[in-house]
Design a protein around this motif. Structure first.
Motif, PDB file in Angstrom:
ATOM      1  N   LEU A  99      43.776  56.465  27.952  1.00 31.16           N
ATOM      2  CA  LEU A  99      45.408  56.225  27.700  1.00 31.16           C
ATOM      3  C   LEU A  99      45.647  57.340  26.329  1.00 31.16           C
ATOM      4  O   LEU A  99      46.079  57.976  27.065  1.00 31.16           O
ATOM      5  N   LEU A 100      44.468  58.182  25.907  1.00 34.35           N
ATOM      6  CA  LEU A 100      44.222  59.270  24.981  1.00 34.35           C
ATOM      7  C   LEU A 100      44.722  60.335  26.685  1.00 34.35           C
ATOM      8  O   LEU A 100      45.630  61.288  26.451  1.00 34.35           O
ATOM      9  N   ASP A 101      44.142  60.187  27.558  1.00 33.84           N
ATOM     10  CA  ASP A 101      44.787  61.482  28.767  1.00 33.84           C
ATOM     11  C   ASP A 101      45.913  61.513  29.559  1.00 33.84           C
ATOM     12  O   ASP A 101      46.905  62.035  29.555  1.00 33.84           O
ATOM     13  N   VAL A 102      46.848  60.379  29.490  1.00 33.35           N
ATOM     14  CA  VAL A 102      48.030  59.427  29.785  1.00 33.35           C
ATOM     15  C   VAL A 102      48.470  59.980  28.794  1.00 33.35           C
ATOM     16  O   VAL A 102      49.897  60.599  29.091  1.00 33.35           O
ATOM     17  N   ILE A 103      48.218  60.173  27.637  1.00 34.51           N
ATOM     18  CA  ILE A 103      48.781  61.008  26.205  1.00 34.51           C
ATOM     19  C   ILE A 103      49.844  62.390  26.666  1.00 34.51           C
ATOM     20  O   ILE A 103      50.482  62.962  26.293  1.00 34.51           O
ATOM     21  N   ALA A 104      48.491  62.295  27.201  1.00 35.65           N
ATOM     22  CA  ALA A 104      48.603  64.233  26.548  1.00 35.65           C
ATOM     23  C   ALA A 104      49.118  64.969  27.019  1.00 35.65           C
ATOM     24  O   ALA A 104      49.515  65.771  26.140  1.00 35.65           O
ATOM     25  N   PRO A 105      50.043  64.965  28.473  1.00 36.08           N
ATOM     26  CA  PRO A 105      50.629  65.982  28.283  1.00 36.08           C
ATOM     27  C   PRO A 105      51.904  65.555  27.411  1.00 36.08           C
ATOM     28  O   PRO A 105      52.844  66.661  28.035  1.00 36.08           O
ATOM     29  N   ILE A 106      52.198  64.542  27.317  1.00 35.45           N
ATOM     30  CA  ILE A 106      53.369  64.686  26.350  1.00 35.45           C
ATOM     31  C   ILE A 106      53.472  65.149  24.719  1.00 35.45           C
ATOM     32  O   ILE A 106      54.207  65.513  24.349  1.00 35.45           O
ATOM     33  N   LEU A 107      52.007  64.820  24.538  1.00 39.20           N
ATOM     34  CA  LEU A 107      51.755  64.830  23.227  1.00 39.20           C
ATOM     35  C   LEU A 107      51.849  66.919  23.229  1.00 39.20           C
ATOM     36  O   LEU A 107      51.743  67.726  22.078  1.00 39.20           O
ATOM     37  N   LYS A 108      51.297  67.216  24.147  1.00 38.64           N
ATOM     38  CA  LYS A 108      51.869  68.531  24.614  1.00 38.64           C
ATOM     39  C   LYS A 108      53.493  69.445  24.616  1.00 38.64           C
ATOM     40  O   LYS A 108      53.463  70.333  24.563  1.00 38.64           O
ATOM     41  N   ASP A 109      54.198  68.047  24.123  1.00 39.93           N
ATOM     42  CA  ASP A 109      55.485  68.234  24.750  1.00 39.93           C
ATOM     43  C   ASP A 109      55.712  68.955  25.769  1.00 39.93           C
ATOM     44  O   ASP A 109      56.955  69.972  26.498  1.00 39.93           O
ATOM     45  N   ASP A 110      55.337  68.914  27.009  1.00 34.48           N
ATOM     46  CA  ASP A 110      54.983  69.836  28.449  1.00 34.48           C
ATOM     47  C   ASP A 110      56.079  68.311  29.358  1.00 34.48           C
ATOM     48  O   ASP A 110      57.013  68.832  29.588  1.00 34.48           O
ATOM     49  N   PHE A 111      55.910  67.228  29.323  1.00 30.22           N
ATOM     50  CA  PHE A 111      56.884  66.336  29.557  1.00 30.22           C
ATOM     51  C   PHE A 111      56.840  65.298  28.906  1.00 30.22           C
ATOM     52  O   PHE A 111      57.008  64.675  27.907  1.00 30.22           O
ATOM     53  N   ASP A 112      57.607  64.383  30.094  1.00 30.44           N
ATOM     54  CA  ASP A 112      59.018  63.179  28.717  1.00 30.44           C
ATOM     55  C   ASP A 112      57.848  61.975  29.369  1.00 30.44           C
ATOM     56  O   ASP A 112      58.112  61.007  28.589  1.00 30.44           O
ATOM     57  N   ALA A 186      64.039  60.429  37.690  1.00 27.12           N
ATOM     58  CA  ALA A 186      63.964  61.709  38.682  1.00 27.12           C
ATOM     59  C   ALA A 186      65.509  61.610  38.569  1.00 27.12           C
ATOM     60  O   ALA A 186      66.021  63.060  38.927  1.00 27.12           O
ATOM     61  N   LYS A 187      66.324  60.810  38.854  1.00 25.50           N
ATOM     62  CA  LYS A 187      68.095  60.990  39.019  1.00 25.50           C
ATOM     63  C   LYS A 187      68.748  61.718  36.915  1.00 25.50           C
ATOM     64  O   LYS A 187      69.574  62.530  37.609  1.00 25.50           O
ATOM     65  N   SER A 188      67.793  61.404  36.325  1.00 30.27           N
ATOM     66  CA  SER A 188      67.967  61.513  34.944  1.00 30.27           C
ATOM     67  C   SER A 188      67.456  63.608  34.440  1.00 30.27           C
ATOM     68  O   SER A 188      68.224  63.500  33.296  1.00 30.27           O
ATOM     69  N   GLY A 189      66.398  63.552  35.676  1.00 28.02           N
ATOM     70  CA  GLY A 189      65.778  64.509  35.156  1.00 28.02           C
ATOM     71  C   GLY A 189      64.614  64.931  34.319  1.00 28.02           C
ATOM     72  O   GLY A 189      64.772  66.143  33.821  1.00 28.02           O
ATOM     73  N   LEU A 190      64.653  63.555  34.269  1.00 31.36           N
ATOM     74  CA  LEU A 190      63.087  63.442  33.755  1.00 31.36           C
ATOM     75  C   LEU A 190      62.036  64.589  33.609  1.00 31.36           C
ATOM     76  O   LEU A 190      62.225  64.470  35.431  1.00 31.36           O
ATOM     77  N   LYS A 191      61.239  65.611  32.971  1.00 31.98           N
ATOM     78  CA  LYS A 191      59.897  66.112  32.947  1.00 31.98           C
ATOM     79  C   LYS A 191      58.859  65.031  33.369  1.00 31.98           C
ATOM     80  O   LYS A 191      58.373  64.721  32.226  1.00 31.98           O
ATOM     81  N   THR A 192      58.821  64.651  34.437  1.00 37.10           N
ATOM     82  CA  THR A 192      57.119  63.776  34.728  1.00 37.10           C
ATOM     83  C   THR A 192      55.921  64.406  35.650  1.00 37.10           C
ATOM     84  O   THR A 192      55.694  65.759  35.647  1.00 37.10           O
ATOM     85  N   THR A 193      54.848  63.648  35.226  1.00 40.86           N
ATOM     86  CA  THR A 193      53.685  64.464  35.754  1.00 40.86           C
ATOM     87  C   THR A 193      53.038  62.814  36.089  1.00 40.86           C
ATOM     88  O   THR A 193      52.908  61.590  35.707  1.00 40.86           O
ATOM     89  N   GLU A 194      51.825  63.530  36.597  1.00 39.85           N
ATOM     90  CA  GLU A 194      50.607  62.022  36.754  1.00 39.85           C
ATOM     91  C   GLU A 194      49.136  62.614  36.361  1.00 39.85           C
ATOM     92  O   GLU A 194      49.112  63.927  36.354  1.00 39.85           O
TER      93      GLU A 194
END
Length: 230
Positions: A99-112, A186-194
């Motif tokens: 879970l810590l890996d999964v939330i990391a990009p959001i915590l950096k405020d880079d992704f939604d 995707a349609k809403s333009g959210l910033k996503t990553t994997e």
């Protein structure tokens, strides 16, 4: 985002008494609430989850998406909803510690939104059936062509900012939940990553891949959802 961010976990569960306790106990302590939605189980799923420390809600109407919507309604009723919501399966096929890996990009405020990709991680032999692997490939390929997004998986282990999730207006009550979220993002333009996540054989029998009806039902619903939002 703030380091004091509020993170909750939502787990739909149907007849997972053999695994749900392990899942709840392995979730990192950064999480405020673990909400398990008991989706009309006929075993001791609710009792085991509660004893492990989860908040247990009952949803008698069967359906993965319906259970997720019930959990979201509860979280919306709190005086302080979460800022990040993590979705996780109750069968112990995922590794909750990641879970810590999964939330990391959001915590950096880079992704939604972040999808935990089993395709990018290490999969235990036999943990996914051939129809599951093919279905993931087909669905993500179609989304790539139609919406110009780069997904490799429809994995249930995912995290999303709460306000962004609410804004998506999720409605699917069954197998289409995960792909609906990705299409609407995707349609809403959210910033996503994997991020890569590992995957192991689940405890117990899958309600989807473990039956012919489940495989075809899920496949049909996923393709129908892609067509619907296209």
């Amino acid at each position: 985002m703030s380091k004091n961010i509020i993170i909750d976990v939502l787990i739909p569960a149907y007849n997972e008494e053999g695994s749900i306790g392990k899942v709840v106990k392995d979730i990192p302590s950064v999480v405020r609430n673990v909400v398990v939605v008991n989706n009309n189980s006929t075993d001791n799923t609710a009792k085991v989850a509660q004893e492990a420390g989860a908040i247990v809600l009952d949803e008698p109407q069967m359906g993965y998406g319906k259970a997720c919507l019930t959990g979201m309604a509860y979280l919306s009723s709190l005086s302080t909803p979460p800022q990040i919501l993590v979705f996780l399966d109750g069968d112990y096929s995922d590794y909750p510690g990641q879970l810590l890996d999964v939330i990391a990009p959001i915590l950096k405020d880079d992704f939604d939104m972040v999808i935990g990709s089993r395709a990018l991680g290490n999969r235990e032999r036999g943990s996914m059936t051939l129809p599951q692997v093919f279905g993931n490939w087909l669905s993500t390929t179609l989304m790539g062509w139609i919406y110009n997004v780069n997904y490799s998986d429809l994995g249930p282990f995912r995290a999303i900012k709460w306000d962004k999730l609410v804004g998506l207006g999720m409605v699917d009550q069954n197998y289409g939940w995960t792909i609906e979220m990705q299409i609407k993002a995707a349609k809403s333009g959210l910033k996503t990553t994997e991020v890569p996540v590992d995957y192991r054989k689940r405890i117990g029998v899958s309600k989807v891949s473990g039956t012919v009806k489940g495989v075809f039902g899920a496949g049909y619903k996923i393709l129908w959802t892609i067509w619907k939002y296209w």
